[in-house]
Design a protein around this motif. Structure first.
Motif, PDB file in Angstrom:
ATOM      1  N   LEU A  68     -22.765  32.509  10.560  1.00 42.83           N
ATOM      2  CA  LEU A  68     -21.977  32.166  11.742  1.00 42.83           C
ATOM      3  C   LEU A  68     -22.857  32.118  12.991  1.00 42.83           C
ATOM      4  CD1 LEU A  68     -18.703  34.234  11.208  1.00 42.83           C
ATOM      5  CD2 LEU A  68     -18.859  31.748  11.414  1.00 42.83           C
TER       6      LEU A  68
ATOM      7  N   ALA B  14     -24.661  28.959  12.939  1.00 44.35           N
ATOM      8  CA  ALA B  14     -23.702  27.888  13.198  1.00 44.35           C
ATOM      9  C   ALA B  14     -23.410  27.786  14.688  1.00 44.35           C
ATOM     10  CB  ALA B  14     -22.410  28.136  12.422  1.00 44.35           C
ATOM     11  N   CYS B  15     -23.442  28.938  15.377  1.00 45.13           N
ATOM     12  CA  CYS B  15     -23.268  28.948  16.837  1.00 45.13           C
ATOM     13  C   CYS B  15     -24.364  28.145  17.529  1.00 45.13           C
ATOM     14  CB  CYS B  15     -23.320  30.385  17.378  1.00 45.13           C
ATOM     15  SG  CYS B  15     -21.870  31.366  17.031  1.00 45.13           S
TER      16      CYS B  15
ATOM     17  N   LEU C 120     -19.736  30.710   4.770  1.00 44.00           N
ATOM     18  CA  LEU C 120     -18.936  30.190   5.883  1.00 44.00           C
ATOM     19  C   LEU C 120     -17.462  30.042   5.490  1.00 44.00           C
ATOM     20  CD1 LEU C 120     -21.378  27.533   7.388  1.00 44.00           C
ATOM     21  CD2 LEU C 120     -20.719  29.728   8.389  1.00 44.00           C
TER      22      LEU C 120
ATOM     23  N   ARG D  62     -15.070  25.228  10.746  1.00 44.51           N
ATOM     24  CA  ARG D  62     -16.253  25.943  11.198  1.00 44.51           C
ATOM     25  C   ARG D  62     -16.239  26.164  12.708  1.00 44.51           C
ATOM     26  NH1 ARG D  62     -22.395  24.289   9.608  1.00 44.51           N
ATOM     27  NH2 ARG D  62     -21.379  24.360   7.578  1.00 44.51           N
ATOM     28  N   CYS D  63     -15.832  25.144  13.464  1.00 48.35           N
ATOM     29  CA  CYS D  63     -15.809  25.246  14.928  1.00 48.35           C
ATOM     30  C   CYS D  63     -14.893  26.384  15.382  1.00 48.35           C
ATOM     31  CB  CYS D  63     -15.353  23.917  15.531  1.00 48.35           C
ATOM     32  SG  CYS D  63     -15.317  23.910  17.327  1.00 48.35           S
TER      33      CYS D  63
ATOM     34  N   SER E 163     -13.958  28.919  13.559  1.00 49.53           N
ATOM     35  CA  SER E 163     -14.522  30.181  13.076  1.00 49.53           C
ATOM     36  C   SER E 163     -15.554  30.721  14.056  1.00 49.53           C
ATOM     37  CB  SER E 163     -15.168  29.988  11.702  1.00 49.53           C
ATOM     38  OG  SER E 163     -14.213  29.655  10.732  1.00 49.53           O
ATOM     39  N   VAL E 164     -16.432  29.840  14.542  1.00 52.03           N
ATOM     40  CA  VAL E 164     -17.462  30.246  15.497  1.00 52.03           C
ATOM     41  C   VAL E 164     -16.823  30.754  16.782  1.00 52.03           C
ATOM     42  CG1 VAL E 164     -19.279  29.383  17.006  1.00 52.03           C
ATOM     43  CG2 VAL E 164     -19.270  28.749  14.581  1.00 52.03           C
ATOM     44  N   SER E 165     -15.843  30.008  17.290  1.00 54.06           N
ATOM     45  CA  SER E 165     -15.166  30.387  18.533  1.00 54.06           C
ATOM     46  C   SER E 165     -14.466  31.735  18.402  1.00 54.06           C
ATOM     47  CB  SER E 165     -14.145  29.308  18.920  1.00 54.06           C
ATOM     48  OG  SER E 165     -13.381  29.717  20.026  1.00 54.06           O
TER      49      SER E 165
END
Length: 246
Positions: free
Chosen positions: A190, A193-194, A217, A229-230, A232-234
């Protein structure tokens, strides 16, 4: 002698906060602090971001029910000068100072409305906590004749010491289990991914197969209850599941 007794009493409350096992215990500690300050009412509120458009609000208080019902029903939080002040400041504020400020026409006068509901005078301390959450701890008196200046002075001495201890106990009791469920590898994936890395790039950085990154992920997405994914990162950043300093 009076100051010594007061300090000993404050220390006893601090011990109770540290040993609290539930929100009910914290609530009782807030009652004790309010009594020490010779006030009638208290409110402790924490607003925590769960997404870019959603927040969790947790409130402990003994405010008059008619005031809380009116406040919530009419959504006065949007016009509350105490909330507005605490969002962008760190120093304590006496409500008299907020009352002196020019009031906008066609907007509810929250301080004045609170007075008609029994909160005649009071003061607030802004709270800024981990992961961008913020809040307030307020104390108020029900009597029109009561001068809370002495209580405010006493609170300015003791409340800044109590707030971090109260927050630590609050977060310990209400800890989000999502944070501890993420594995070290899931947090690493993660974190990269950020930085905008693709699954292939993350696999090269971490020295594993691309399908392994995809697996981690996907697990993170399930644990964070997100759909991509977006998100999840947020959510991982907002809830503290991963730390920017990780």
């Amino acid at each position: 002698m009076g100051n010594l007794i007061q300090c000993n009493t404050i220390n006893m409350v601090i011990d109770k906060i540290n040993n609290s096992k539930s929100n009910t215990h914290l609530n009782q500690c807030l009652h004790d602090i309010t009594d020490i300050l010779d006030c009638n009412y208290y409110l402790f509120a924490i607003i925590s971001k769960k997404s870019m458009i959603k927040s969790d609000i947790l409130i402990f208080d003994n405010y008059p029910k008619n005031w809380r019902n009116h406040y919530d029903k009419t959504n006065l939080i949007k016009h509350d000068p105490v909330v507005d002040y605490c969002f962008s400041n760190h120093s304590p504020i006496h409500w008299n100072e907020l009352e002196k400020k020019e009031h906008k026409l066609n907007k509810p006068n929250v301080i004045q409305e609170a007075q008609t509901s029994g909160l005649h005078s009071g003061f607030s301390f802004p709270i800024h906590s981990i992961n961008g959450s913020f809040g307030v701890i307020s104390f108020a008196h029900s009597s029109k004749e009561k001068n809370v200046n002495h209580a405010f002075h006493t609170a300015c001495i003791h409340i800044p010491t109590i707030i971090p201890i109260l927050l630590d106990s609050f977060h310990r009791i209400n800890k989000n289990n999502t944070n501890k469920d993420l594995t070290k590898r899931e947090k690493e994936c993660l974190a990269w991914a950020c930085e905008g890395k693709s699954s292939w790039e993350i696999s090269k950085i971490l020295g594993c197969a691309e399908r392994t990154v995809t697996f981690h992920l996907a697990n993170s997405q399930t644990k964070l209850d997100t759909t991509n994914r977006c998100q999840s990162v947020s959510k991982a950043i907002l809830t503290g599941a991963i730390d920017p300093m990780y």
